[in-house]
Design a protein around this motif. Structure first.
Motif, mmCIF file in Angstrom:
data_model
loop_
_atom_site.group_PDB
_atom_site.id
_atom_site.type_symbol
_atom_site.label_atom_id
_atom_site.label_comp_id
_atom_site.label_asym_id
_atom_site.label_seq_id
_atom_site.Cartn_x
_atom_site.Cartn_y
_atom_site.Cartn_z
ATOM 1 N N PHE A 1 21.023 -34.750 -14.487
ATOM 2 C CA PHE A 1 20.914 -33.346 -14.881
ATOM 3 C C PHE A 1 21.216 -32.453 -13.680
ATOM 4 O O PHE A 1 20.740 -32.706 -12.574
ATOM 5 C CB PHE A 1 19.511 -33.051 -15.412
ATOM 6 C CG PHE A 1 19.404 -31.713 -16.078
ATOM 7 C CD1 PHE A 1 19.784 -31.546 -17.399
ATOM 8 C CD2 PHE A 1 18.936 -30.613 -15.389
ATOM 9 C CE1 PHE A 1 19.696 -30.314 -18.027
ATOM 10 C CE2 PHE A 1 18.843 -29.372 -16.001
ATOM 11 C CZ PHE A 1 19.218 -29.223 -17.330
ATOM 12 N N ILE A 2 22.022 -31.417 -13.916
ATOM 13 C CA ILE A 2 22.410 -30.493 -12.848
ATOM 14 C C ILE A 2 22.146 -29.058 -13.285
ATOM 15 O O ILE A 2 22.534 -28.660 -14.387
ATOM 16 C CB ILE A 2 23.912 -30.623 -12.513
ATOM 17 C CG1 ILE A 2 24.209 -31.983 -11.907
ATOM 18 C CG2 ILE A 2 24.370 -29.512 -11.573
ATOM 19 C CD1 ILE A 2 25.687 -32.233 -11.698
ATOM 20 N N GLU B 1 34.097 -29.714 -7.762
ATOM 21 C CA GLU B 1 34.262 -30.964 -8.471
ATOM 22 C C GLU B 1 32.875 -31.531 -8.743
ATOM 23 O O GLU B 1 32.040 -31.608 -7.840
ATOM 24 C CB GLU B 1 35.076 -31.959 -7.642
ATOM 25 C CG GLU B 1 35.299 -33.292 -8.357
ATOM 26 C CD GLU B 1 36.235 -34.191 -7.567
ATOM 27 O OE1 GLU B 1 37.463 -34.025 -7.688
ATOM 28 O OE2 GLU B 1 35.713 -35.056 -6.828
ATOM 29 N N VAL B 2 32.630 -31.876 -9.996
ATOM 30 C CA VAL B 2 31.385 -32.530 -10.392
ATOM 31 C C VAL B 2 31.740 -33.978 -10.679
ATOM 32 O O VAL B 2 32.389 -34.281 -11.674
ATOM 33 C CB VAL B 2 30.756 -31.856 -11.626
ATOM 34 C CG1 VAL B 2 29.458 -32.568 -12.003
ATOM 35 C CG2 VAL B 2 30.508 -30.379 -11.366
ATOM 36 N N CYS C 1 24.972 -43.766 -11.938
ATOM 37 C CA CYS C 1 24.518 -42.651 -12.769
ATOM 38 C C CYS C 1 24.071 -41.457 -11.926
ATOM 39 O O CYS C 1 23.068 -40.815 -12.217
ATOM 40 C CB CYS C 1 23.404 -43.077 -13.704
ATOM 41 S SG CYS C 1 24.042 -43.754 -15.231
ATOM 42 N N ARG C 2 24.810 -41.163 -10.889
ATOM 43 C CA ARG C 2 24.471 -40.027 -10.037
ATOM 44 C C ARG C 2 25.597 -39.011 -10.086
ATOM 45 O O ARG C 2 26.761 -39.362 -9.921
ATOM 46 C CB ARG C 2 24.251 -40.500 -8.602
ATOM 47 C CG ARG C 2 23.745 -39.395 -7.685
ATOM 48 C CD ARG C 2 23.304 -39.942 -6.373
ATOM 49 N NE ARG C 2 24.461 -40.334 -5.573
ATOM 50 C CZ ARG C 2 24.432 -40.555 -4.268
ATOM 51 N NH1 ARG C 2 23.295 -40.463 -3.622
ATOM 52 N NH2 ARG C 2 25.509 -40.890 -3.606
ATOM 53 N N ALA C 3 25.236 -37.762 -10.331
ATOM 54 C CA ALA C 3 26.214 -36.680 -10.350
ATOM 55 C C ALA C 3 26.094 -35.881 -9.054
ATOM 56 O O ALA C 3 24.993 -35.489 -8.657
ATOM 57 C CB ALA C 3 25.998 -35.769 -11.549
ATOM 58 N N ILE C 4 27.232 -35.645 -8.418
ATOM 59 C CA ILE C 4 27.268 -34.857 -7.184
ATOM 60 C C ILE C 4 28.231 -33.701 -7.385
ATOM 61 O O ILE C 4 29.349 -33.885 -7.875
ATOM 62 C CB ILE C 4 27.720 -35.704 -5.986
ATOM 63 C CG1 ILE C 4 26.776 -36.894 -5.781
ATOM 64 C CG2 ILE C 4 27.792 -34.854 -4.715
ATOM 65 C CD1 ILE C 4 27.205 -37.837 -4.677
ATOM 66 N N VAL C 5 27.787 -32.503 -7.009
ATOM 67 C CA VAL C 5 28.643 -31.317 -7.056
ATOM 68 C C VAL C 5 29.240 -31.126 -5.665
ATOM 69 O O VAL C 5 28.514 -31.055 -4.673
ATOM 70 C CB VAL C 5 27.859 -30.057 -7.462
ATOM 71 C CG1 VAL C 5 28.779 -28.838 -7.475
ATOM 72 C CG2 VAL C 5 27.193 -30.250 -8.819
ATOM 73 N N TYR C 6 30.569 -31.060 -5.613
ATOM 74 C CA TYR C 6 31.284 -30.814 -4.362
ATOM 75 C C TYR C 6 31.968 -29.460 -4.436
ATOM 76 O O TYR C 6 32.467 -29.063 -5.491
ATOM 77 C CB TYR C 6 32.377 -31.861 -4.133
ATOM 78 C CG TYR C 6 31.892 -33.267 -3.947
ATOM 79 C CD1 TYR C 6 31.562 -33.746 -2.684
ATOM 80 C CD2 TYR C 6 31.777 -34.129 -5.035
ATOM 81 C CE1 TYR C 6 31.123 -35.054 -2.507
ATOM 82 C CE2 TYR C 6 31.336 -35.433 -4.860
ATOM 83 C CZ TYR C 6 31.010 -35.889 -3.606
ATOM 84 O OH TYR C 6 30.576 -37.172 -3.439
ATOM 85 N N PRO D 1 29.789 -31.922 -0.180
ATOM 86 C CA PRO D 1 28.692 -31.982 -1.158
ATOM 87 C C PRO D 1 27.787 -30.768 -1.064
ATOM 88 O O PRO D 1 27.417 -30.348 0.038
ATOM 89 C CB PRO D 1 27.948 -33.270 -0.798
ATOM 90 C CG PRO D 1 28.469 -33.715 0.520
ATOM 91 C CD PRO D 1 29.737 -32.982 0.804
ATOM 92 N N VAL D 2 27.427 -30.208 -2.224
ATOM 93 C CA VAL D 2 26.535 -29.046 -2.246
ATOM 94 C C VAL D 2 25.279 -29.295 -3.083
ATOM 95 O O VAL D 2 24.299 -28.567 -2.953
ATOM 96 C CB VAL D 2 27.253 -27.771 -2.746
ATOM 97 C CG1 VAL D 2 28.319 -27.344 -1.773
ATOM 98 C CG2 VAL D 2 27.844 -27.961 -4.132
ATOM 99 N N LEU D 3 25.307 -30.325 -3.952
ATOM 100 C CA LEU D 3 24.153 -30.575 -4.819
ATOM 101 C C LEU D 3 24.226 -31.988 -5.382
ATOM 102 O O LEU D 3 25.305 -32.447 -5.766
ATOM 103 C CB LEU D 3 24.134 -29.564 -5.978
ATOM 104 C CG LEU D 3 23.047 -29.728 -7.032
ATOM 105 C CD1 LEU D 3 21.685 -29.338 -6.445
ATOM 106 C CD2 LEU D 3 23.352 -28.863 -8.245
#
Length: 195
Positions: A126-127, A138-139, A146-151, A164-166
């Motif tokens: 969840f983001i 880029e998400v 199962c890891r989502a990273i926001v770049y 990476p920001v989140l």
């Protein structure tokens, strides 16, 4: 505003059956905008789904985009809006780009469904974030973990880098009960509600 509708035909030997997905997200055509790419990386050959919600309580969920990890060369034409560092080819089922309204809160549940050969567990991330005006993001949903990273894709002297920001939350059981219900309903799991 215009409506984006995309249909996906999946090769039977990669994913059992035929999948049809409608992208219900309406991209802004005017005003302050930003660009966001969603990517499903990893070795999971099933479907990864991005669902957007009005708020962090997971209300009024709408499917945003459907991605298929490790399927760079099927019949699905890629969806692009000009974000740098595209490396997915003209026909890419695992990456899609969209315009988003800038500086507006976004809440995404990104999850994978088992599919294809072998067994695979369902899981999600969840983001909650907002995207700044005129920037590129880029998400990346890594289906193996199962890891989502926001770049944020930043430019310096003509070179682009993913910064990476989140990192999204992967602890579904710690989310509000309404989010757990959404997750259970969409995937068929039975994670218990919080007291």
């Amino acid at each position: 505003m215009f409506r984006v509708c995309t249909k996906f035909l999946i090769l039977p030997f990669l994913v059992s059956g035929c999948a049809t997905t409608t992208v219900e997200y309406e991209e802004p055509t005017v005003g302050d905008r930003t660009k966001v790419r969603f990517v499903a990386s990893g070795h999971h050959v099933g479907e990864a789904v991005v669902v957007g919600f009005d708020n962090s309580e997971c209300e009024n969920g709408k499917n945003r985009v459907s991605l298929f990890a490790k399927m760079h060369g099927n019949f699905t034409k890629s969806k692009r809006v000009g974000i740098p560092l595209w490396s997915y080819g003209d026909y890419a089922a695992n990456a899609k780009e969209f315009f988003f309204e800038a500086d507006k809160p976004n809440n995404f549940l990104i999850f994978k469904r088992p599919g294809g050969l072998g067994t695979s567990m369902s899981c999600g991330s969840f983001i909650s974030t907002s995207f700044e005006k005129d920037k590129n993001y880029e998400v990346d949903f890594a289906t193996n973990g199962c890891r989502a990273i926001v770049y944020e894709i930043q430019e310096s002297d003509g070179d682009y880098n993913r910064v990476p920001v989140l990192i999204g939350s992967t602890n579904i059981s710690s989310m509000p009960n309404s989010c757990i219900r959404e997750y259970n309903d969409r995937i068929g799991t039975k994670i218990p509600f919080n007291n």
